[in-house]
Scaffold this active site. Structure first.
Site, PDB file in Angstrom:
ATOM      1  N   LYS A  53       0.846  -1.200   0.000  1.00  0.00           N
ATOM      2  CA  LYS A  53       0.000   0.000   0.000  1.00  0.00           C
ATOM      3  C   LYS A  53       0.885   1.255   0.000  1.00  0.00           C
ATOM      4  O   LYS A  53       0.611   2.225  -0.709  1.00  0.00           O
ATOM      5  CB  LYS A  53      -0.932   0.000   1.225  1.00  0.00           C
ATOM      6  N   GLN A  97      -4.942  -1.808   9.471  1.00  0.00           N
ATOM      7  CA  GLN A  97      -4.872  -3.131   8.840  1.00  0.00           C
ATOM      8  C   GLN A  97      -5.458  -4.187   9.781  1.00  0.00           C
ATOM      9  O   GLN A  97      -5.112  -4.255  10.957  1.00  0.00           O
ATOM     10  CB  GLN A  97      -3.403  -3.453   8.503  1.00  0.00           C
ATOM     11  N   ASP A 120     -11.501   2.568   3.929  1.00  0.00           N
ATOM     12  CA  ASP A 120     -11.839   1.140   3.795  1.00  0.00           C
ATOM     13  C   ASP A 120     -13.353   0.943   3.632  1.00  0.00           C
ATOM     14  O   ASP A 120     -13.799  -0.136   3.246  1.00  0.00           O
ATOM     15  CB  ASP A 120     -11.441   0.392   5.086  1.00  0.00           C
TER      16      ASP A 120
HETATM   17  N1  GUN Z   1      -7.199  -7.011   5.894  1.00  0.00           N
HETATM   18  C1  GUN Z   1      -7.475  -7.717   4.770  1.00  0.00           C
HETATM   19  N2  GUN Z   1      -8.010  -6.919   3.831  1.00  0.00           N
HETATM   20  C2  GUN Z   1      -8.087  -5.686   4.367  1.00  0.00           C
HETATM   21  C3  GUN Z   1      -8.555  -4.435   3.862  1.00  0.00           C
HETATM   22  O1  GUN Z   1      -9.038  -4.293   2.733  1.00  0.00           O
HETATM   23  N3  GUN Z   1      -8.440  -3.391   4.728  1.00  0.00           N
HETATM   24  C4  GUN Z   1      -7.936  -3.518   5.978  1.00  0.00           C
HETATM   25  N4  GUN Z   1      -7.889  -2.440   6.737  1.00  0.00           N
HETATM   26  N5  GUN Z   1      -7.504  -4.661   6.469  1.00  0.00           N
HETATM   27  C5  GUN Z   1      -7.574  -5.739   5.651  1.00  0.00           C
END
Ligand code: GUN
Length: 283
Positions: A53, A97, A120
Site C-alpha cells: 500500500k 490493517q 476502507d
Molecule cells: N485485511 C485484509 N483486507 C483488508 C482491507 O481491505 N483493509 C484492511 N484495513 N484490512 C484488511
C-alpha cells in the site's frame, strides 16, 4: 482456456489516471492527499500488504504515513492515535490493517475512525450508506472487482451471481454491489446447502472464503466468469487462490489469476478512495 482478467493491467491504467488527477489536486490545493496506515503486531502477511500500500501511494503521489505498533499496544493507545489522526488535516484517509490482536476490539477501532476518513468503508455509517446506494467510499476489494468486470465488458445486469464467503470485508459488500448493478445474487457460506447446484447455475462466481483451491471445475458452469479473492499457501508452500486455477480455467470463459488478479485492484481502489476523501475534505 479462459481469458485472463488481469488486475495488473487494469490497475496500471487506473493508477496512471489517478496520478494525473492527484497532480491536478496538488496544483489546486498546494498539497498531496495523505493516507495513514496503522499496522499492529508482526503478522507477516499484514506487513506485506501494508508495504505494498505504501509503495502504491508513492507511485501515484499520495503522502503515506506508516504507523507500526508492537503486539503489546493497548486498545486505548490505538484509539487515541486514531483521535489524533481524525483531527490532523494532513491526513485524509485512515486505514487500520486487520486482523488486530485479540486484546483490541476491531469494532471499537473501526467505529472510532471518522466516517469521512474511512477509506476502507468499514464504518457502520459507510456500510449503511452503501446498503441504500448513497455512498462516497466503496469497500476496496468488492469495488475493485466491479472495476475489473466493467473493464472486461462483463455484463452483470440480469446475471446469476454466486458470492462464496460472507465476510464484512469482501462477501457481504460484494453481494450488495452486484445487487446494485442488477445482478441476481446468492450469498453462500459454510452452512449453505447444495452449493454446487448454486454455482453450476451462476454466470459470475466470486470466491472469498480463504480455502486453498476450494472451487473446482465440476462446480462451474461452462462459460462462467470466475473471480478469485483468495491468497493461500498450498501444501507445497506455493501461493494459490480459492479457485483450482488449472482446471477451472478450462471451463470458465474468464478468470482472475493469483497473484495479479484481484490483489492489485484492492490497492488501486484504496488510492481512489484517498483522493476522493481529500477532495471532499477540501471542498
Ligand atoms: N485485511 C485484509 N483486507 C483488508 C482491507 O481491505 N483493509 C484492511 N484495513 N484490512 C484488511
Amino acid at each position: 482456456m479462459a481469458e485472463l482478467i488481469s488486475g495488473k493491467i487494469v490497475s496500471e491504467k487506473l493508477r496512471s489516471e489517478l496520478r494525473d488527477e492527484i497532480a491536478e489536486f496538488k496544483l489546486q490545493c498546494g498539497r498531496c492527499p495523505g493516507l495513514a496506515v496503522i499496522v499492529v503486531g508482526s503478522d507477516p502477511a499484514s506487513k506485506v500488504y501494508v508495504r505494498n500500500k505504501h509503495k502504491a501511494c508513492l507511485d501515484v503521489g499520495i503522502e503515506s504515513y506508516q504507523i507500526e505498533y508492537p503486539d503489546g499496544i493497548s486498545e486505548e493507545e490505538l484509539l487515541l492515535k486514531i483521535d489524533e489522526l481524525n483531527a490532523d488535516t494532513k491526513i485524509n484517509g485512515i486505514l487500520v490493517q486487520l486482523p488486530l490482536p485479540n486484546n483490541i476490539s476491531e469494532k471499537k477501532v473501526i467505529e472510532r475512525i471518522s466516517p469521512d476518513k474511512d477509506v476502507d468503508a468499514f464504518h457502520p455509517a459507510n456500510v449503511g450508506r452503501i446498503t441504500i446506494g448513497n455512498y462516497s467510499f466503496l469497500p476496496c476489494t468488492p469495488s475493485g472487482i466491479i472495476s475489473l468486470l466493467d473493464y472486461y465488458g462483463v455484463q452483470i445486469s440480469g446475471k446469476n451471481c454466486a458470492v462464496i464467503g460472507r465476510s464484512n470485508i469482501v462477501g457481504k459488500p460484494m453481494a450488495l454491489l452486484l445487487t446494485e448493478r442488477n445482478g441476481t445474487v446468492t450469498l453462500c457460506h459454510s452452512k449453505t446447502q447444495k452449493l454446487k447446484e448454486i454455482t453450476l447455475n451462476s454466470d459470475i462466481i466470486v470466491v472469498a472464503i480463504g480455502k486453498a483451491e476450494f472451487l473446482t471445475a465440476d462446480m462451474v458452469k461452462p462459460g462462467a466468469v470466475v473471480i478469485d479473492v483468495g491468497i493461500n499457501r498450498n501444501d507445497e508452500g506455493k501461493l494459490v487462490g480459492d479457485v483450482k486455477f488449472d482446471e477451472v480455467s478450462q471451463v470458465a470463459s474468464m478468470i482472475t489469476p493469483v497473484p495479479g488478479g484481484v490483489g492489485p485492484m484492492t490497492i488501486t481502489t484504496l488510492l481512489k478512495n484517498t483522493l476522493l476523501a481529500a477532495k471532499i475534505q477540501n471542498k
